[in-house]
Design an enzyme around this catalytic site. Structure first.
Site, short mmCIF file in Angstrom:
data_model
loop_
_atom_site.label_atom_id
_atom_site.label_comp_id
_atom_site.label_asym_id
_atom_site.label_seq_id
_atom_site.Cartn_x
_atom_site.Cartn_y
_atom_site.Cartn_z
N ASP A 82 -0.15 -8.25 12.86
CA ASP A 82 -1.17 -8.94 12.07
C ASP A 82 -0.49 -10.05 11.25
OD1 ASP A 82 -3.78 -9.26 11.20
OD2 ASP A 82 -3.68 -7.68 9.68
N HIS A 83 -1.27 -10.99 10.75
CA HIS A 83 -0.82 -12.10 9.88
C HIS A 83 0.69 -12.24 9.69
CE1 HIS A 83 -4.83 -13.00 8.29
NE2 HIS A 83 -5.04 -11.71 8.38
N HIS A 180 -10.36 -10.39 2.67
CA HIS A 180 -9.47 -9.23 2.80
C HIS A 180 -9.60 -8.39 1.52
CE1 HIS A 180 -6.96 -11.87 5.65
NE2 HIS A 180 -7.50 -10.91 6.38
N GLY A 181 -9.57 -7.09 1.66
CA GLY A 181 -9.70 -6.22 0.48
C GLY A 181 -11.15 -5.86 0.25
N HIS A 208 -11.95 -11.24 10.54
CA HIS A 208 -11.06 -10.62 9.54
C HIS A 208 -11.90 -10.12 8.36
CE1 HIS A 208 -6.87 -11.73 10.86
NE2 HIS A 208 -7.64 -12.21 11.81
N GLY A 209 -11.29 -9.23 7.57
CA GLY A 209 -11.99 -8.76 6.37
C GLY A 209 -13.15 -7.84 6.69
N ASN A 230 -11.26 -6.69 12.53
CA ASN A 230 -10.11 -6.12 11.81
C ASN A 230 -10.54 -5.20 10.68
OD1 ASN A 230 -8.63 -7.88 13.36
ND2 ASN A 230 -7.67 -8.94 11.65
N THR A 233 -8.35 -2.27 4.88
CA THR A 233 -8.54 -1.66 3.55
C THR A 233 -9.23 -0.30 3.65
OG1 THR A 233 -8.64 -3.85 2.58
CG2 THR A 233 -9.53 -2.07 1.25
P1 13P Z 1 -9.91 -5.63 5.41
O1 13P Z 1 -8.78 -5.48 4.45
O2 13P Z 1 -11.15 -6.16 4.80
O3 13P Z 1 -10.15 -4.38 6.16
O4 13P Z 1 -9.46 -6.76 6.46
C1 13P Z 1 -8.47 -6.47 7.39
C2 13P Z 1 -7.95 -7.69 8.05
O5 13P Z 1 -8.65 -8.66 8.26
C3 13P Z 1 -6.55 -7.63 8.49
O6 13P Z 1 -6.10 -8.84 8.98
#
Ligand code: 13P
Length: 285
Positions: A82-83, A180-181, A208-209, A230, A233
């Site tokens: 990831d990233h 994210h988060g 994402h997120g 994805n 969190t």
């Molecule tokens: P979350 O933290 O919202 O689950 O997103 C995960 C993500 O996009 C990882 O790249």
């Protein structure tokens, strides 16, 4: 079956309008929970590793885990970094058998993002490793990437089109208003931006997120072209909450293996719920 890159699973998902879950794992137990959930539901799945997690455990131990878990699995499993902003980390993962990588140069200006992503495509794709790249800035914290609310911005459809024309990407992650988060309020998803990008480019899109989005938002994003979702969190929370819950129920027990078992069961359940929601159950073959 078993270990493969993301290409075929994402193309199929894009065509049939479902999404493959990409779950950020933390250790062997959570990796096993993800693979077992996918096998139980006969779903293709992506084991996602953050750079921090990889550096915490080391490349080779993690590679042993996913080989042992994914190779005999009766479903397609991709192992995806990831990233990542660091090309050396990407090269190490490729050398140790990751089947897919994400280069995140989205904080850089367009031409630098393009150049750095091209460098990764040139290293990865001849080895049959799929590549994801990002454009725009997704608010929140993911690994060591921090984006403040005032710095977040959506992907520009014109730039996204040019980016994907100039590169042969396997997956594209446009910032569309997710975070994210944990979400602080109601997320404002730019469906018009997502739809415009999906109309112009043929590359499967990553959402994402995923943690905290409603079922309705997931359905709409998937229908609009997101073939990869994805989730990180949520699994971090289940990881810790299941531990705490078990300890409170049986404070005298002090048997780490039964706690790990409880954690595994809760993680597997959470992953299964997501797989059902994303529509990838039964799509393994
Ligand atoms: P979350 O933290 O919202 O689950 O997103 C995960 C993500 O996009 C990882 O790249």
């Amino acid at each position: 079956m078993a270990l493969e890159n993301m290409n075929e699973m994402l193309k199929k998902a894009q065509q049939d309008k479902y999404a493959v879950g990409a779950f950020n794992i933390l250790d062997y137990n959570s990796m096993k929970a993800v693979v077992d959930a996918a096998v139980e539901l006969q779903a293709p799945v992506i084991i996602q590793t953050s750079v921090k997690t990889v550096l915490f455990w080391g490349y080779r131990p993690m590679a042993e885990w996913y080989r042992e878990l994914a190779e005999p699995a009766s479903v397609p499993v991709a192992i995806h970094l990831d990233h990542c902003k660091d090309i050396e980390v990407i090269k190490n993962c490729i050398e140790c058998g990751w089947t897919s990588v994400m280069i995140d140069a989205s904080a850089k200006p367009f031409s630098e993002n393009l150049a750095m992503t091209r460098q990764v495509v040139d290293v990865a794709q001849p080895k049959n490793i799929s590549v994801e790249a990002e454009m725009g800035a997704i608010v929140g914290v993911e690994d060591d990437i921090h984006v403040k609310e005032q710095d977040a911005h959506l992907a520009d459809p014109d730039e996204a089109e040019k980016f994907c024309q100039d590169l042969s990407l396997d997956c594209f992650a446009p910032a569309i208003g997710t975070a994210h988060g944990l979400y602080k309020g109601e997320p404002k998803i730019a469906f018009d931006c997502l739809e415009e990008i999906a109309k112009r480019i043929d590359v499967p899109l990553a959402l994402h997120g995923g943690t905290g989005l409603s079922d309705e938002v997931f359905r709409r994003c998937i229908a609009s072209g997101c073939a990869k979702v994805n989730i990180s969190t949520q699994l971090k929370h289940v990881h810790i909450d299941s531990f705490v819950k078990y300890y409170h129920q049986k404070p005298e027990e002090y048997n780490p293996l039964t706690v790990l078992r409880a954690q595994y069961e809760d993680l597997k359940e959470a992953v299964k719920e997501n797989i059902q929601l994303f529509g990838s159950a039964g799509k393994a073959s």
